[in-house]
Enzyme design. Sequence first.
Site, short mmCIF file in Angstrom:
data_model
loop_
_atom_site.label_atom_id
_atom_site.label_comp_id
_atom_site.label_asym_id
_atom_site.label_seq_id
_atom_site.Cartn_x
_atom_site.Cartn_y
_atom_site.Cartn_z
N ASP A 1 33.75 53.61 40.78
CA ASP A 1 33.21 54.66 41.64
C ASP A 1 34.26 55.75 41.71
OD1 ASP A 1 32.38 56.32 43.63
OD2 ASP A 1 32.07 54.76 45.14
N TYR B 1 33.72 51.87 50.66
CA TYR B 1 32.65 52.83 50.94
C TYR B 1 32.14 53.36 49.61
CZ TYR B 1 30.07 56.79 52.77
OH TYR B 1 29.07 57.67 53.08
N LYS C 1 30.48 64.83 44.49
CA LYS C 1 31.35 65.84 45.09
C LYS C 1 31.58 67.07 44.22
CE LYS C 1 33.24 62.61 48.38
NZ LYS C 1 32.80 63.01 49.68
C1 LIG Z 1 33.90 56.70 46.77
C2 LIG Z 1 32.64 57.30 47.27
N1 LIG Z 1 31.48 56.87 46.78
C3 LIG Z 1 30.32 57.41 47.17
C4 LIG Z 1 30.29 58.41 48.11
C5 LIG Z 1 28.98 58.99 48.54
O1 LIG Z 1 28.82 60.30 48.08
P1 LIG Z 1 27.81 61.27 48.84
O2 LIG Z 1 28.42 61.58 50.15
O3 LIG Z 1 27.71 62.45 47.92
O4 LIG Z 1 26.53 60.55 48.96
C6 LIG Z 1 31.48 58.89 48.65
C7 LIG Z 1 31.47 59.94 49.66
O5 LIG Z 1 32.41 60.20 50.35
C8 LIG Z 1 32.69 58.32 48.23
O6 LIG Z 1 33.87 58.73 48.71
#
Ligand SMILES: Cc1ncc(COP(=O)(O)O)c(C=O)c1O
Length: 453
Positions: free
Chosen positions: A245, A164, A272
Site C-alpha cells: 500500500d 490503515y 493522494k
Molecule cells: C496507506 C493508506 N492507504 C489508504 C488510504 C486511503 O486513501 P483515501 O483517503 O484516498 O481513500 C490512505 C489515506 O490516508 C493511506 O494513508
Amino acid sequence: MGADPVEFRGLSEAVVDAERRFAAANPLSHARHLRARKVLPGGHSRQTLYYAPFPVTFVSGKDAVLTDLDGHKYLNLVGDYAAGVLGHTCEPVQRAAREVLAGGLSLGGVNSKEVELAEVISARIPSIQQIRFCNSGSEACLFSVQLARHATARPKIMVFKGCYHGAFLIYGNTDPALSIPLEVVKATYNEVEGTRRSLRSNPESIGAVIVEPMMGAAGAIPASRAFLGMLREETRRIGALLIFDEVMTSRLSPGGLQGFYGLTPDITTLGKFWGGGFPFGAYGGSREVMRYLDLGGGGTLSQGGTFNANIVTMAAGIVATRDVYTPQTCTELNALGDRLRERLNNLGRKFRVGFQATGMGGIMNTHWHNRPISNPEHVEPVNSAPRRLFQLEMMLQGYYVAQRGTFALSLPVSAGDLDGFVEATEQFITQYRDLLLPTEESSAHLGSAATKS
Ligand SMILES: Cc1ncc(COP(=O)(O)O)c(C=O)c1O
C-alpha cells in the site's frame, strides 16, 4: 519528574487555556462549525480533519499558505496528509485541469488521457505493468485485496495491527464497524520472526499480505528492510500475493518505497498526489495478476466505478507526475524532510524532553516520548495532551499542523519556512518544558496506543 498527576494536570490545564485562546481567535470558524453540526455529523466530512475545540475553516490556499475564515494565515505543514505535495496553486496542473474542463465533462466513454497517465506511472514504478484507476486510496486497497483473494482463491489476508489501508480496511485492537468483515490474520509490524511463523502456519489460506512500506497514519513508522524482505520471500513461498500500500509512501522516492528498498510487490496501491490534487486512487501490478480484470482476455472480475479515470484527474495527474513532481524534485523535497526531522530530533536531545520525529523524507510524525517506535503500540493516542497543546499553540502562531502529529511537506515550503517552524517548536518546548516528561521517563503518562483513521 515522571507520570506525576500534578504535572499531568498542569498539561491538561494548559490545553484548556490554549483552547480558550484558540476559540477567542476564531469566532467565524466557530460559528461555521456550530452551523455545520446541524447538517453534517460532527460538522465535517472526514474524521481526520476534526480536532477540539473545533477545526478552523479554510477558505483559500496559495502555494504553501492557507487562509481561514477569520483571516489568519498558516504555513501548511499537513500537506493534506500527504496528498498535497504540490502545494495549493500549482499553475501547470491547474492549467491542465482548466483545459480539459473546456472540452466538456462526463463524456461517459474511455478517454484520451488515462493511457498516458498509466504509461507515466508504469515507467516510474516498473512493478506496475498494468493499472486500474479508481477514485480513492480506500477503493484501491479494497479492490486490490479482493483481486488477490480472487486470484489465489484463498479467503484470508494478513494485516498488521494498527494498520490503515483506507476507510474500509482498518485493523486495531478493536476493528471499526465500517471496516469490511474479511477473514484476517493479524501480525505485528516489523516483527520478522513472529510474522514469518504466522505466514508459515497459514500456508494455504492466506491469499494476500497487505502492508505499507512505512506506516503512515499510524505514526510514520518505517519498516525495516529485513521485515519487508521477509514478507516478499515468505509470500512467494506460500503462494500468497504481496500488496504494497503505497498510497502515502509512493512520494518518498522516485519509484516509491519499493524502488528505495529494491523490492517488487505483486500489487501496489496508489492514491493522494498522483491525481495532482484531484480525487485519485489506483492499483496495479504484473500483467499476470491484472489479467483477472480483463474480461475480453478471459478475466473474471468485472469492476465498475462511474468516475474511474475521470478526465480532470487524469489530465492533472499527468502534469503533476511527469512535469512537476519529477524524480529530481521528489529527491530534493525528501532531503528537505530528512533535514527537518533531524533538527526536530535535535530539539528533543537538546532539551532532554520526550520529543521525537519519526518517518522518512517529507513525511513524518512527531511524538511526545523518546522511546523507540517500531509499531503502532509504541505510539501515544492521537489526542494526547501534548499533541493537543502543540497543535493549538502552533496554529496560534500561524503553522497548520495535525493533532495526530502528521507532517507532509509540499514543494512550496522553503528551508526558511522550516527555520521558522523549528524555532517555534523550540519556543514551545522551552515554554512547556516542565510539563513535558524528560527523556528517560517519557511515555508513561501518554496512555496506550490508539488506531488512527
Ligand atoms: C496507506 C493508506 N492507504 C489508504 C488510504 C486511503 O486513501 P483515501 O483517503 O484516498 O481513500 C490512505 C489515506 O490516508 C493511506 O494513508
